[in-house]
Design a protein around this motif. Structure first.
Motif, PDB file in Angstrom:
ATOM      1  N   LYS A 148      -8.347  -0.216   6.611  1.00  0.00           N
ATOM      2  CA  LYS A 148      -7.970   0.745   5.571  1.00  0.00           C
ATOM      3  C   LYS A 148      -7.436   0.063   4.306  1.00  0.00           C
ATOM      4  CE  LYS A 148      -6.708   4.265   9.008  1.00  0.00           C
ATOM      5  NZ  LYS A 148      -5.586   5.060   9.585  1.00  0.00           N
TER       6      LYS A 148
ATOM      7  N   TRP B 208      -2.268  -8.140   6.134  1.00  0.00           N
ATOM      8  CA  TRP B 208      -2.539  -6.834   6.731  1.00  0.00           C
ATOM      9  C   TRP B 208      -2.170  -6.947   8.199  1.00  0.00           C
ATOM     10  CZ3 TRP B 208      -5.495  -9.733   3.592  1.00  0.00           C
ATOM     11  CH2 TRP B 208      -5.963  -9.178   2.398  1.00  0.00           C
TER      12      TRP B 208
ATOM     13  N   SER C 141      -4.648  -1.421   3.975  1.00  0.00           N
ATOM     14  CA  SER C 141      -3.216  -1.123   3.870  1.00  0.00           C
ATOM     15  C   SER C 141      -2.459  -2.445   3.982  1.00  0.00           C
ATOM     16  CB  SER C 141      -2.795  -0.144   4.971  1.00  0.00           C
ATOM     17  OG  SER C 141      -3.478   1.078   4.827  1.00  0.00           O
TER      18      SER C 141
ATOM     19  N   ARG D  71      -2.542   0.142  13.452  1.00  0.00           N
ATOM     20  CA  ARG D  71      -3.042   1.354  12.797  1.00  0.00           C
ATOM     21  C   ARG D  71      -4.194   1.070  11.825  1.00  0.00           C
ATOM     22  NH1 ARG D  71       2.332   1.453  13.263  1.00  0.00           N
ATOM     23  NH2 ARG D  71       2.654   0.603  11.172  1.00  0.00           N
TER      24      ARG D  71
ATOM     25  N   TYR E   7       0.815  -1.222   0.000  1.00  0.00           N
ATOM     26  CA  TYR E   7       0.000   0.000   0.000  1.00  0.00           C
ATOM     27  C   TYR E   7       0.840   1.260   0.000  1.00  0.00           C
ATOM     28  CZ  TYR E   7       1.072   0.547   4.983  1.00  0.00           C
ATOM     29  OH  TYR E   7       1.729   0.726   6.181  1.00  0.00           O
TER      30      TYR E   7
ATOM     31  N   HIS F  85      -4.799  -1.236   9.735  1.00  0.00           N
ATOM     32  CA  HIS F  85      -4.363  -1.540   8.374  1.00  0.00           C
ATOM     33  C   HIS F  85      -5.363  -2.426   7.639  1.00  0.00           C
ATOM     34  CE1 HIS F  85       0.172  -0.386   8.782  1.00  0.00           C
ATOM     35  NE2 HIS F  85      -0.640   0.651   8.658  1.00  0.00           N
ATOM     36  N   TRP F  86      -6.033  -3.336   8.350  1.00  0.00           N
ATOM     37  CA  TRP F  86      -7.043  -4.145   7.672  1.00  0.00           C
ATOM     38  C   TRP F  86      -8.225  -3.274   7.249  1.00  0.00           C
ATOM     39  CZ3 TRP F  86      -8.725  -7.673   4.719  1.00  0.00           C
ATOM     40  CH2 TRP F  86     -10.073  -8.042   4.714  1.00  0.00           C
TER      41      TRP F  86
END
Length: 279
Positions: A212, A203, A214, A207, A159, A209-210
């Motif tokens: 989003k 992910w 990312s 933060r 990402y 990340h999943w």
């Protein structure tokens, strides 16, 4: 159609319900697992057999560990451990024949922090894999190398590479070895089926990340020339990553038409000096 999947389970005992749910819903014919994080005696063979799968496994307490599950049959083990270092005690490679395919299941070292001994071990293990894979590629049988390779092949497989510049998964040395592996002629199945898509298999837990999306693409299935012409589809079972207490990886899979007539394999210079196409 034959379905082969790879799934870093990140703890088979704690995530056994998730594994059984996935096996029941998606029903892969072959499932390669990594990061069992359990000794051989703690492998849930009874539960997996009750789900309709035979299995071989190579466990290790707390760390590493790999397994191959096969629907409706017992896999025939052909190798346990990667050759080339008699002193290597990590459980990172297991291989079996099942459903007409030779399946190599691997968990390549993470390599962090780098530089340092863990990164050196990662690169040395990668070299051993490259050496061994050359023989598998040319053995005349359908072969898939499936697992968590712990390498992001290109910046299109993450990402945001700027956030991971110091990570072992993105280092030039890691990527160069993955390219050298592909230069033998192996086909990266997921990228072949999705050449222009941002598609991820991992992910982390930080933060959001999943949430989003990312992610990173680090779980790969590589096909030799006996198997590559049979590739019909490939994808990621993202729904598994969204379940409570999920692994940070999602299962990644391919579908193969084993009844199709195999096309003659090409023998281009790509086998020796081919540059890997952008992944």
């Amino acid at each position: 159609m034959l379905k082969i999947a790879t799934f870093n389970i990140n703890g088979i005992r704690s995530r056994l319900p998730a594994l059984l749910e996935w096996l029941d819903k998606e029903a892969p014919d072959v499932a390669c697992l990594q990061e069992l994080k359990a000794p051989d005696t703690a492998f849930p063979s009874d539960e997996i057999r009750a789900a309709g799968y035979g299995a071989i496994w190579h466990g290790q307490p707390s760390w590493n560990g790999v397994a191959i599950l096969t629907k409706g049959m017992d896999p025939i083990e052909t190798r346990r451990g990667l050759p080339g270092d008699m002193g290597d005690t990590h459980s990172r490679y297991i291989e079996a024949a099942a459903h007409g395919v030779l399946v190599g299941c691997l968990y390549l070292p993470n390599g962090n922090p780098q530089p340092g001994p863990k990164f050196d071990y990662k690169l040395a293990w990668f070299e051993r894999l490259i050496d061994y894979a050359a023989g598998l590629y040319d053995n005349g049988h359908p072969v898939v190398l499936a697992g968590d390779f712990n390498v992001v092949p290109t910046d299109e497989d993450i990402y945001n590479p700027k956030s991971w510049l110091k990570d072992a998964l993105l280092q030039p040395e890691s990527r160069e070895r993955y390219r050298r592996l592909l230069d033998q002629g192996w086909v990266d199945a997921l990228r072949t089926r999705h050449p222009d898509e941002r598609i991820y298999t991992f992910w982390d837990y930080f933060r959001q990340h999943w949430q989003k999306n990312s992610g990173l693409r680090i779980d790969h299935l590589l096909l030799n020339p006996e198997l590559a012409p049979r590739l019909k589809d490939a994808g990621v079972d993202r729904w598994v990553r969204d379940r409570p207490h999920a692994s940070d990886h999602a299962p990644t899979w391919i579908e193969l038409d084993m009844s199709a007539k195999k096309k003659p394999a090409e023998k281009p210079a790509a086998r020796t000096r081919r540059k890997a196409a952008p992944q």
